[in-house]
Design a protein around this motif. Structure first.
Motif, mmCIF file in Angstrom:
data_model
loop_
_atom_site.group_PDB
_atom_site.id
_atom_site.type_symbol
_atom_site.label_atom_id
_atom_site.label_comp_id
_atom_site.label_asym_id
_atom_site.label_seq_id
_atom_site.Cartn_x
_atom_site.Cartn_y
_atom_site.Cartn_z
ATOM 1 N N LEU A 32 -3.456 8.340 31.839
ATOM 2 C CA LEU A 32 -4.656 8.487 32.654
ATOM 3 C C LEU A 32 -4.252 8.849 34.071
ATOM 4 O O LEU A 32 -3.364 8.210 34.650
ATOM 5 C CB LEU A 32 -5.470 7.199 32.655
ATOM 6 C CG LEU A 32 -5.925 6.676 31.299
ATOM 7 C CD1 LEU A 32 -6.605 5.322 31.447
ATOM 8 C CD2 LEU A 32 -6.854 7.668 30.631
ATOM 9 N N ALA A 67 -5.992 9.372 37.729
ATOM 10 C CA ALA A 67 -7.174 9.270 38.583
ATOM 11 C C ALA A 67 -6.981 10.087 39.849
ATOM 12 O O ALA A 67 -5.865 10.192 40.373
ATOM 13 C CB ALA A 67 -7.442 7.816 38.931
ATOM 14 N N CYS A 123 -11.004 11.024 36.330
ATOM 15 C CA CYS A 123 -9.882 10.461 35.591
ATOM 16 C C CYS A 123 -9.646 11.329 34.369
ATOM 17 O O CYS A 123 -10.486 11.381 33.465
ATOM 18 C CB CYS A 123 -10.172 9.024 35.186
ATOM 19 S SG CYS A 123 -8.876 8.277 34.170
ATOM 20 N N TRP A 136 -13.985 1.921 34.850
ATOM 21 C CA TRP A 136 -13.444 1.948 36.203
ATOM 22 C C TRP A 136 -13.385 0.509 36.726
ATOM 23 O O TRP A 136 -14.349 -0.256 36.553
ATOM 24 C CB TRP A 136 -14.305 2.785 37.138
ATOM 25 C CG TRP A 136 -14.195 4.269 36.945
ATOM 26 C CD1 TRP A 136 -15.028 5.063 36.211
ATOM 27 C CD2 TRP A 136 -13.197 5.128 37.508
ATOM 28 N NE1 TRP A 136 -14.610 6.364 36.275
ATOM 29 C CE2 TRP A 136 -13.491 6.441 37.071
ATOM 30 C CE3 TRP A 136 -12.093 4.938 38.339
ATOM 31 C CZ2 TRP A 136 -12.729 7.544 37.429
ATOM 32 C CZ3 TRP A 136 -11.329 6.037 38.700
ATOM 33 C CH2 TRP A 136 -11.646 7.328 38.242
ATOM 34 N N THR A 184 -12.264 13.921 30.467
ATOM 35 C CA THR A 184 -12.365 13.399 31.823
ATOM 36 C C THR A 184 -13.559 12.460 31.952
ATOM 37 O O THR A 184 -14.624 12.715 31.381
ATOM 38 C CB THR A 184 -12.506 14.556 32.831
ATOM 39 O OG1 THR A 184 -11.384 15.428 32.711
ATOM 40 C CG2 THR A 184 -12.562 14.024 34.259
ATOM 41 N N TYR A 193 -9.202 2.141 39.792
ATOM 42 C CA TYR A 193 -8.410 2.424 38.610
ATOM 43 C C TYR A 193 -9.312 2.813 37.452
ATOM 44 O O TYR A 193 -10.340 2.165 37.214
ATOM 45 C CB TYR A 193 -7.611 1.195 38.184
ATOM 46 C CG TYR A 193 -6.615 0.698 39.193
ATOM 47 C CD1 TYR A 193 -6.983 -0.224 40.168
ATOM 48 C CD2 TYR A 193 -5.288 1.135 39.168
ATOM 49 C CE1 TYR A 193 -6.066 -0.687 41.090
ATOM 50 C CE2 TYR A 193 -4.363 0.671 40.086
ATOM 51 C CZ TYR A 193 -4.760 -0.241 41.049
ATOM 52 O OH TYR A 193 -3.851 -0.693 41.960
ATOM 53 N N CYS A 194 -8.913 3.838 36.718
ATOM 54 C CA CYS A 194 -9.583 4.092 35.451
ATOM 55 C C CYS A 194 -8.770 3.447 34.340
ATOM 56 O O CYS A 194 -7.553 3.273 34.456
ATOM 57 C CB CYS A 194 -9.785 5.572 35.195
ATOM 58 S SG CYS A 194 -8.275 6.540 35.055
ATOM 59 N N GLY A 218 -4.678 3.962 34.525
ATOM 60 C CA GLY A 218 -4.195 4.993 35.417
ATOM 61 C C GLY A 218 -3.525 4.377 36.631
ATOM 62 O O GLY A 218 -3.489 3.149 36.790
#
Length: 122
Positions: free
Chosen positions: A3, A5, A21, A35, A77, A94-95, A113
């Motif tokens: 991942l 981001a 992301c 998220w 995405t 963060y994703c 990510g």
């Protein structure tokens, strides 16, 4: 699953940002995406999540009505549109992804990510 981001930055209070992301390495459309964010000195917290089809979304109360999560399975995405930003939204975002069913629990997310920093000035 990897991942990546992006989209963070510095914005004034009341402004907007859109985070992206990009996912690779596994069938994106089978993953539940979320998220999370972590402000300085605080624990990581849930922000928003979206089901594999995009038909179900869930938000933290603190962002409800201001943030919108969406996904484009053709582009692998997921997005987070953030409007009416407040200084308290400042955090690393963060994703994350997980197989299976909906969840807002950080511990259930398997893939993460690297994070993107959002700074909201007053």
């Amino acid at each position: 699953v990897q991942l990546q981001a992006s989209g963070g930055g510095l914005v004034q209070a009341g402004g907007s940002l859109r985070l992206s992301c990009a996912a690779s390495g596994r069938t994106f459309s089978s993953l539940y995406m979320g998220w999370f964010r972590q402000a300085p000195g605080k624990e990581r917290e849930f922000v928003a999540a979206v089901s594999w089809s995009g038909s179900r979304t869930v938000y933290a109360d603190s962002v409800k009505g201001r943030f919108t999560i969406s996904r484009d399975n053709a582009k692998n995405t997921v997005y987070l549109l953030m409007n009416s930003l407040k200084p308290e939204d400042t955090a690393v975002y963060y994703c994350a992804a997980k197989p299976g069913w909906d969840s807002v629990s950080l511990s259930e997310y398997v893939y993460w990510g690297q994070g993107t920093l959002v700074t909201v000035s007053s």
